[in-house]
Design a protein around this motif. Structure first.
Motif, PDB file in Angstrom:
ATOM      1  N   ASN A 114       5.437  -0.857   5.427  1.00  0.00           N
ATOM      2  CA  ASN A 114       5.597   0.601   5.403  1.00  0.00           C
ATOM      3  C   ASN A 114       6.815   1.034   4.600  1.00  0.00           C
ATOM      4  O   ASN A 114       6.913   2.187   4.183  1.00  0.00           O
ATOM      5  CB  ASN A 114       5.687   1.148   6.834  1.00  0.00           C
ATOM      6  CG  ASN A 114       6.962   0.705   7.522  1.00  0.00           C
ATOM      7  OD1 ASN A 114       7.456  -0.395   7.276  1.00  0.00           O
ATOM      8  ND2 ASN A 114       7.499   1.540   8.393  1.00  0.00           N
TER       9      ASN A 114
ATOM     10  N   PRO B 231       6.894   5.525   3.760  1.00  0.00           N
ATOM     11  CA  PRO B 231       5.610   5.110   4.344  1.00  0.00           C
ATOM     12  C   PRO B 231       4.446   5.937   3.800  1.00  0.00           C
ATOM     13  O   PRO B 231       4.584   7.128   3.502  1.00  0.00           O
ATOM     14  CB  PRO B 231       5.813   5.348   5.849  1.00  0.00           C
ATOM     15  CG  PRO B 231       7.296   5.391   6.040  1.00  0.00           C
ATOM     16  CD  PRO B 231       7.859   5.977   4.779  1.00  0.00           C
ATOM     17  N   HIS B 232       3.315   5.288   3.685  1.00  0.00           N
ATOM     18  CA  HIS B 232       2.061   5.935   3.305  1.00  0.00           C
ATOM     19  C   HIS B 232       2.185   6.664   1.960  1.00  0.00           C
ATOM     20  O   HIS B 232       1.766   7.810   1.805  1.00  0.00           O
ATOM     21  CB  HIS B 232       1.620   6.891   4.400  1.00  0.00           C
ATOM     22  CG  HIS B 232       0.127   7.186   4.345  1.00  0.00           C
ATOM     23  ND1 HIS B 232      -0.817   6.189   4.300  1.00  0.00           N
ATOM     24  CD2 HIS B 232      -0.553   8.361   4.324  1.00  0.00           C
ATOM     25  CE1 HIS B 232      -2.011   6.738   4.257  1.00  0.00           C
ATOM     26  NE2 HIS B 232      -1.890   8.048   4.263  1.00  0.00           N
TER      27      HIS B 232
ATOM     28  N   THR C  97       2.066   1.901   0.537  1.00  0.00           N
ATOM     29  CA  THR C  97       2.759   1.456   1.745  1.00  0.00           C
ATOM     30  C   THR C  97       1.974   1.886   2.977  1.00  0.00           C
ATOM     31  O   THR C  97       1.253   2.886   2.963  1.00  0.00           O
ATOM     32  CB  THR C  97       4.174   2.043   1.805  1.00  0.00           C
ATOM     33  OG1 THR C  97       4.106   3.461   1.670  1.00  0.00           O
ATOM     34  CG2 THR C  97       5.041   1.474   0.705  1.00  0.00           C
ATOM     35  N   SER C  98       2.110   1.129   4.065  1.00  0.00           N
ATOM     36  CA  SER C  98       1.391   1.432   5.298  1.00  0.00           C
ATOM     37  C   SER C  98       2.038   2.619   6.004  1.00  0.00           C
ATOM     38  O   SER C  98       3.177   2.984   5.738  1.00  0.00           O
ATOM     39  CB  SER C  98       1.361   0.213   6.215  1.00  0.00           C
ATOM     40  OG  SER C  98       2.680  -0.212   6.495  1.00  0.00           O
ATOM     41  N   SER C  99       1.298   3.201   6.949  1.00  0.00           N
ATOM     42  CA  SER C  99       1.770   4.403   7.634  1.00  0.00           C
ATOM     43  C   SER C  99       2.684   4.088   8.802  1.00  0.00           C
ATOM     44  O   SER C  99       3.383   4.948   9.295  1.00  0.00           O
ATOM     45  CB  SER C  99       0.582   5.232   8.119  1.00  0.00           C
ATOM     46  OG  SER C  99      -0.240   4.464   8.978  1.00  0.00           O
ATOM     47  N   SER C 100       2.666   2.850   9.299  1.00  0.00           N
ATOM     48  CA  SER C 100       3.514   2.484  10.429  1.00  0.00           C
ATOM     49  C   SER C 100       3.885   1.027  10.303  1.00  0.00           C
ATOM     50  O   SER C 100       3.275   0.275   9.539  1.00  0.00           O
ATOM     51  CB  SER C 100       2.797   2.731  11.761  1.00  0.00           C
ATOM     52  OG  SER C 100       1.624   1.951  11.842  1.00  0.00           O
ATOM     53  N   GLU C 101       4.880   0.618  11.062  1.00  0.00           N
ATOM     54  CA  GLU C 101       5.346  -0.770  11.008  1.00  0.00           C
ATOM     55  C   GLU C 101       4.267  -1.708  11.522  1.00  0.00           C
ATOM     56  O   GLU C 101       3.690  -1.479  12.586  1.00  0.00           O
ATOM     57  CB  GLU C 101       6.602  -0.944  11.864  1.00  0.00           C
ATOM     58  CG  GLU C 101       7.218  -2.325  11.744  1.00  0.00           C
ATOM     59  CD  GLU C 101       7.707  -2.620  10.340  1.00  0.00           C
ATOM     60  OE1 GLU C 101       7.505  -3.746   9.872  1.00  0.00           O
ATOM     61  OE2 GLU C 101       8.264  -1.708   9.707  1.00  0.00           O
TER      62      GLU C 101
END
Length: 464
Positions: A359, A416-417, A443-447
């Motif tokens: 993220n 993130p995201h 990038t991902s939205s959360s860890e």
């Protein structure tokens, strides 16, 4: 249960009373010349299901009979009843017990005899309870270099099998099936990487299953070295080398090769930059421990200019060890015993590869080779510009001054995201040169938990 037993006993006694009262004293005292006594169609082995608490047995007789010599066995004297204990002629015996919830089946027996001396032994066998299994451990953990086996004790009332996932060859079981209490010795091979590995042993019994987790800790002291830091190819080498057998000359008629010896205590992989993949090969491309691979080069028929690239050998993934081998090829017919000086400045930047995306960070790998020391090298990236450069995007400098390298670079503090465009750059004597490709990441939205990261390259383990 007590109510059921009471009703059953009363019913059985009533039945027995009816059978004996229908005969006169004279008939009861008479001794038939040939007595008949048959239980349940002649079956002397009676089976009860585990969930049964009551069973009726039909008796075909023409005389008086008595239940004698009851052996309750595994049922226990307080959990096995027969009614009525005596009768005359055809009748019904009622067996009363509890459900069997034990791991194993149980057995009881009794003798049915007549006044005239005829006897018949009847065995009652109640099956075991529902398939159950107990395993002494549900998790096994091993050191990187295991010294001994670990033992699993399996107890079940049903036949079982044990298996490993397809492709798992580092775990070994000395037994894979059984039907009673069994000890299984579980061994594992030495791990050859710096990432822990995990698998599961699956036990199947009846219609149920159970799993045991097997984990092996990673190596922490990986080392890697090669015996060649530079490989020089020329058109003359293939034809003049007397050590190359004729059959290999025929097989690789249009190629040259040189051997590289690897010394390591881990798994290793050989990478060729994509910019050189059309003229350089490595076989095999991976190995374990001490080994070797050959680097092959296709003919170079150009009249001017030499070709340069690097072969990269990597061991480990968490803290990788790396060896770079410079590969140089002269123009056709210009080779000699030593590399020829380069008349023209040369710089080649290989493709950029995404290794890990989370993220807020991402890891990348690229390589470059030059015949002179370069200036700065690293990454440029941007969220809106699909062709980032050192002039219009963010820049991360990894190093400077080398002539070749396989470079690992991290981008941190990302949003993130969000989508980013990333490209490798190397500053040379002729200006800035970029990787042939631009890598797009999101990038991902959360860890994410370790092992669940977006990892475009399936040959590389996620960063932890």
């Amino acid at each position: 249960m007590k109510t059921i037993k009471y009703i059953a006993i009363v019913a059985a006694l009533t039945l027995a009373t009816g059978m004996t009262s229908c005969k006169s004293d004279e008939e009861n005292n008479a001794k038939p010349s040939n007595e008949t006594l048959v239980v349940e169609g002649g079956n002397k082995q009676i089976v009860m299901e585990a969930g049964d608490e009551m069973m009726s047995l039909n008796i075909n007789a023409d005389c008086a009979w008595t239940v004698d010599s009851i052996i309750a066995g595994e049922f226990g004297d307080d959990d096995f009843f027969i009614q009525p204990m005596r009768g005359y002629g055809n009748g019904t015996l009622v067996i009363i017990t509890e459900q069997n919830k034990e791991v194993f089946g149980r057995k009881a027996s009794f003798i049915l005899k007549t006044d005239g001396g005829l006897k018949q032994k009847v065995t009652i066998q109640q099956t075991s309870g529902d398939p159950i299994m107990s395993i002494s451990d549900r998790s096994l953990e091993y050191d990187p270099i295991p010294t001994s086996a670990q033992t699993l004790t399996v107890t079940t009332n049903n036949a079982w099998t044990a298996s490993l996932p397809t492709g798992v060859s580092w775990v070994h079981l000395d037994k894979t099936s059984g039907s009673t209490t069994t000890d299984i010795n579980v061994t594992v091979d030495e791990i050859m990487d710096d990432v822990a590995r995990t698998t599961y042993i699956t036990f199947l019994y009846g219609g149920s299953s159970a799993r045991v987790k097997v984990t092996q800790q990673p190596k922490t002291n990986i080392w890697l070295s090669v015996d060649r830091n530079e490989l020089y190819f020329s058109a003359n080498e293939w034809n003049d080398d007397p050590n190359i057998p004729d059959w290999e000359k025929e097989q690789w008629e249009h190629e040259q090769y040189q051997m590289v010896n690897v010394t390591s205590n881990a798994n290793w992989r050989v990478y060729i930059p994509s910019s050189a993949s059309s003229w350089v090969w490595a076989e095999p491309s991976q190995g374990t421990g001490n080994g070797e691979f050959r680097v092959m080069c296709s003919p170079w028929s150009q009249s001017v200019g030499n070709r340069l690239t690097s072969v990269i050998v990597v061991a480990g993934t968490q803290s990788p060890k790396q060896c770079d081998i410079l590969v140089q090829q002269d123009t056709n017919g210009s080779g000699g015993d030593e590399p020829q000086p380069q008349p023209v400045y040369s710089l080649t930047v290989g493709d950029l590869t995404s290794m890990y995306v989370s993220n807020s960070s991402a890891d990348f790998r690229f390589s470059f080779v030059s015949n002179q020391p370069v200036g700065e090298y690293g990454l440029v990236y941007d969220m809106g510009n699909s062709q980032p450069t050192v002039d219009n995007a963010e820049k991360v400098v990894k190093g400077q001054g080398a002539t070749s390298g396989a470079v690992l670079v991290s981008l941190n503090d990302l949003h993130p995201h969000h989508t980013y465009y990333v490209r490798a750059f190397v500053t040379g004597n002729n200006g800035v040169q970029y990787s042939p490709n631009v890598v797009t990441i999101t990038t991902s939205s959360s860890e994410l938990e370790p092992g669940e990261s977006d990892n475009p390259d399936p040959t590389l383990a996620p960063r932890q």
